[in-house]
Design an enzyme around this catalytic site. Structure first.
Site, PDB file in Angstrom:
ATOM      1  N   ARG A   1       0.838  -1.319   0.152  1.00 13.95           N
ATOM      2  CA  ARG A   1      -0.028  -0.080  -0.065  1.00 13.95           C
ATOM      3  C   ARG A   1       0.837   1.180   0.096  1.00 13.95           C
ATOM      4  NH1 ARG A   1      -1.601   2.213   4.589  1.00 13.95           N
ATOM      5  NH2 ARG A   1      -2.145   0.401   5.496  1.00 13.95           N
ATOM      6  N   ASP A  42      -6.060  17.978 -14.874  1.00 12.51           N
ATOM      7  CA  ASP A  42      -6.445  16.546 -15.212  1.00 12.51           C
ATOM      8  C   ASP A  42      -6.279  16.440 -16.623  1.00 12.51           C
ATOM      9  OD1 ASP A  42      -7.733  14.135 -16.219  1.00 12.51           O
ATOM     10  OD2 ASP A  42      -9.470  14.228 -14.974  1.00 12.51           O
ATOM     11  N   LYS A  77      -7.151   5.204 -19.545  1.00 14.88           N
ATOM     12  CA  LYS A  77      -7.372   5.810 -20.764  1.00 14.88           C
ATOM     13  C   LYS A  77      -5.976   5.335 -21.777  1.00 14.88           C
ATOM     14  CE  LYS A  77     -11.370   7.056 -19.451  1.00 14.88           C
ATOM     15  NZ  LYS A  77     -11.401   7.153 -18.000  1.00 14.88           N
TER      16      LYS A  77
HETATM   17  C1  LIG Z   1     -10.923  13.655 -18.175  1.00 19.53           C
HETATM   18  C2  LIG Z   1     -11.125  12.438 -17.228  1.00 19.53           C
HETATM   19  N1  LIG Z   1     -10.581  12.338 -15.876  1.00 19.53           N
HETATM   20  C3  LIG Z   1     -10.794  11.489 -15.059  1.00 19.53           C
HETATM   21  C4  LIG Z   1     -11.965  10.284 -15.210  1.00 19.53           C
HETATM   22  C5  LIG Z   1     -11.836   8.967 -14.541  1.00 19.53           C
HETATM   23  O1  LIG Z   1     -10.917   7.941 -14.780  1.00 19.53           O
HETATM   24  P1  LIG Z   1     -11.303   6.710 -14.106  1.00 19.53           P
HETATM   25  O2  LIG Z   1     -12.365   6.005 -14.940  1.00 19.53           O
HETATM   26  O3  LIG Z   1     -10.055   5.809 -14.182  1.00 19.53           O
HETATM   27  O4  LIG Z   1     -11.538   6.903 -12.750  1.00 19.53           O
HETATM   28  C6  LIG Z   1     -11.992  10.096 -16.652  1.00 19.53           C
HETATM   29  C7  LIG Z   1     -12.963   8.979 -17.084  1.00 19.53           C
HETATM   30  O5  LIG Z   1     -13.706   9.144 -18.183  1.00 19.53           O
HETATM   31  C8  LIG Z   1     -11.911  11.343 -17.468  1.00 19.53           C
HETATM   32  O6  LIG Z   1     -12.636  11.276 -18.847  1.00 19.53           O
END
Ligand SMILES: Cc1ncc(COP(=O)(O)O)c(C=O)c1O
Length: 390
Positions: free
Chosen positions: A55, A181, A204
């Site tokens: 962890r 992000d 992704k």
């Molecule tokens: C821009 C963005 N940030 C974060 C996430 C969240 O990712 P996760 O599904 O791996 O939690 C997504 C998911 O679609 C996303 O499109």
């Protein structure tokens, strides 16, 4: 050893140092042991290298952390079990009661919910703006002490491109941290800008094959150390097997990214020429409002293309259901093509004005363009447009 002991203390196989595997093994072990207490304590105190509990740290995770730091151009990385966990860790780790956060109507839904609902419960106040209006951000920062700005570029699903030089300069001038992000752009992008913290859904583009979830927070050491402390307490860690799969995906990251971008460009150009389509958003298109900025800021415009069907929501459902190669699914950035019809992405929890800022209209369709043959994808889009328009 009797059999019951043998099966819990399995034979040890060591690989000689001059006989290394070309793929690092998965360290699928929760615990790591030293032979004596003194070394265990030295490791706990940070006086020697080593691992104790997964962890907190694990060699397979460490390999992925180092690779992502390299790509994003920062010196520290924390891995999490999903992208959402990475966003939560960054915000929980950097904020405290009484702080003020700026966030945007164009943000991913769970990020908005985290800021407004969860952080709101812990006494963090917020203001929502549109990324289209950085003048409003400047005015707000001048009047309201702000601890942190959380944003995306390009935004999802409308692909608005945010001016990174301007937003980071504004934040710096007013003493606010920036959390980006960076999922839609990928970790090879945006490292040269003065962003404090990058978060990624590794689910992704980085993993890329739609078979594993993960997230990352990447930052300079001093900020990462603050968040690492909370990560140990909150426990959002990634599993070593998931880290291994993400490392495997990473090896083809640039090949896939280039194929996604080339296909998405072809798809966007095709859609821009169709009369059923009233608006296409893709920063790779010269007529896109974000084109010039993206050309300056990004290497490749990515896989996500969004467009509006002039005939609206119902036509969007017929269109998505008529597609054969694009599956109706809400993720993005993996090898296969996906579609989100308008009925599945209408903004929730926003006022009318904020919903207008989001740029999502009654006929907005999002595509995540995969790495299939572009001719096949375009033929599929053509037949679906023709069938759904009748
Ligand atoms: C821009 C963005 N940030 C974060 C996430 C969240 O990712 P996760 O599904 O791996 O939690 C997504 C998911 O679609 C996303 O499109």
């Amino acid at each position: 050893m009797k059999p019951r002991t043998r099966v819990t203390h399995l034979p040890t196989v060591t690989v000689p140092p001059d006989n290394r595997p070309l793929v690092a093994p998965i360290h699928q072990s929760v615990k790591f042991s030293f032979d004596d207490v003194a070394e265990t304590r030295r490791n706990s105190a940070g006086e020697r290298d080593g691992f104790q509990y997964s962890r907190v740290s694990n060699p397979t995770l460490r390999q992925l952390e180092l690779a992502l730091c390299d790509l994003q151009g920062r010196d520290s990385c924390l891995l999490t079990g999903s992208g959402v966990a990475a966003i939560a860790l960054a915000l929980l780790g950097l904020l405290k009661a009484g702080d003020h956060v700026v966030y945007f109507a164009e943000l991913y839904g769970p990020t908005r919910a985290l800021v407004s609902r969860l952080l709101g419960r812990y006494g963090v106040s917020n203001t929502m703006l549109s990324v289209d209006d950085l003048d409003a951000l400047e005015r707000l920062l001048a009047s309201t002490p702000t601890r942190l700005i959380v944003f995306e570029t390009p935004t999802n699903p409308v692909l608005k491109v945010v001016d990174l030089e301007r937003i980071t300069a504004l934040a710096r001038a007013h003493g606010a941290l920036t959390v980006l992000d960076n999922t839609l752009a990928g970790p090879h992008n945006h490292g040269r800008f003065d962003v404090d913290v990058y978060v990624h859904s590794l689910t992704k583009f980085v993993a890329g094959h739609g078979d594993v979830m993960g997230g990352a927070v990447i930052a300079r050491q001093e900020l990462a150390d603050r968040m690492r402390h909370d990560a140990i307490t909150l426990g959002p860690t990634l599993d070593p097997h998931a880290a291994f799969l993400i490392l495997r995906g990473l090896k083809t990251y640039f090949l896939r990214w280039d194929a996604h971008c080339a296909n998405a460009q072809r798809v966007a150009e095709f859609l821009a020429g169709r009369e059923e389509v009233s608006r296409v958003r893709y920063p790779g298109l010269p007529q896109d409002p974000g084109h010039a900025l993206a050309a300056r800021q990004m290497h490749g415009a990515g896989a996500v293309v969004s467009f509006d069907l002039a005939t609206g929501l119902e036509a969007g459902t017929r269109f998505a259901e008529a597609l054969e190669l694009f599956s109706i699914a809400s993720s993005l950035g993996s090898t296969e093509s996906l579609v989100v019809p308008p009925a599945l992405q209408q903004p929730r929890g926003l006022t009318q004005e904020q919903a207008a800022w989001s740029g999502i209209g009654a006929g907005t369709v999002r595509l995540s363009v995969g790495i299939e043959d572009a001719d096949d994808l375009i033929a599929d889009l053509r037949q679906a447009l023709e069938r759904s328009n009748g």
